[in-house]
Design an enzyme around this catalytic site. Structure first.
Site, short mmCIF file in Angstrom:
data_model
loop_
_atom_site.label_atom_id
_atom_site.label_comp_id
_atom_site.label_asym_id
_atom_site.label_seq_id
_atom_site.Cartn_x
_atom_site.Cartn_y
_atom_site.Cartn_z
N GLU A 76 0.83 -1.20 0.00
CA GLU A 76 0.00 0.00 0.00
C GLU A 76 0.86 1.26 0.00
O GLU A 76 0.54 2.22 -0.67
CB GLU A 76 -0.95 0.02 1.20
CG GLU A 76 -1.99 -1.08 1.19
CD GLU A 76 -2.98 -0.98 0.03
OE1 GLU A 76 -3.08 0.09 -0.63
OE2 GLU A 76 -3.66 -1.98 -0.23
N CYS B 119 -6.18 5.36 -7.22
CA CYS B 119 -5.52 4.07 -7.38
C CYS B 119 -5.77 3.58 -8.81
O CYS B 119 -6.59 4.17 -9.53
CB CYS B 119 -6.05 3.07 -6.34
SG CYS B 119 -7.68 2.40 -6.71
#
Length: 151
Positions: free
Chosen positions: A19, A28
């Site tokens: 992450e 993202c």
């Protein structure tokens, strides 16, 4: 049966590795606004949006608040007894892919049928696409989750 399990240090390290911590909201690869350690929503359920900024401490606190929600989702979905590594790998998967995807996955069906089934590794590997294309980072993440699961 798995109600006492919490994500272990290798599981936390895996999530943090893939992450990374970003203090400004970003899109993202799947086109979802994300902040901190891969969080798409805040403690109160509000979605992350463009322009959001947080401090490093806020990112840490947010992750510590959000992670137990994913742990609970795995506890509810998995009916077979798990090892701590199996549980932690599934929490990482769910943190990344979401509860709905876990629930509808063949991965979950196989885990519930027989957590030691080696074909579960191939089920992790299927979840490698983001934004409609295969992402090398997801290929690596699924391999790392599978490796943790079977360690």
């Amino acid at each position: 049966m798995n109600k006492h399990l919490k994500t272990n240090p290798p599981g936390l390290a895996l999530i943090h590795e893939f992450e990374s911590c970003r203090l400004e909201a970003y899109l993202c690869p799947a086109g979802i606004w994300t902040i901190g350690w891969g969080c798409t929503f805040y403690e109160d359920g509000t979605r992350v949006k463009k322009g959001d900024r947080i401090s490093k401490k806020q990112a840490e606190d947010l992750f510590k608040t959000i992670l137990p929600r994913f742990e609970e989702q795995v506890r509810k979905a998995v009916t077979a007894p798990l090892t701590l590594n199996q549980f932690s790998a599934l929490v990482s998967f769910t943190f990344n892919c979401g509860e709905a995807n876990l629930k509808k996955s063949t991965l979950l069906k196989k885990v519930n049928a027989n957590p030691a089934d080696r074909s579960i590794a191939a089920e992790f590997a299927k979840w490698k696409n983001g934004g409609g294309r295969e992402l090398p980072g997801l290929v690596r993440r699924r391999k790392a989750e599978s490796d943790l699961y079977f360690s």
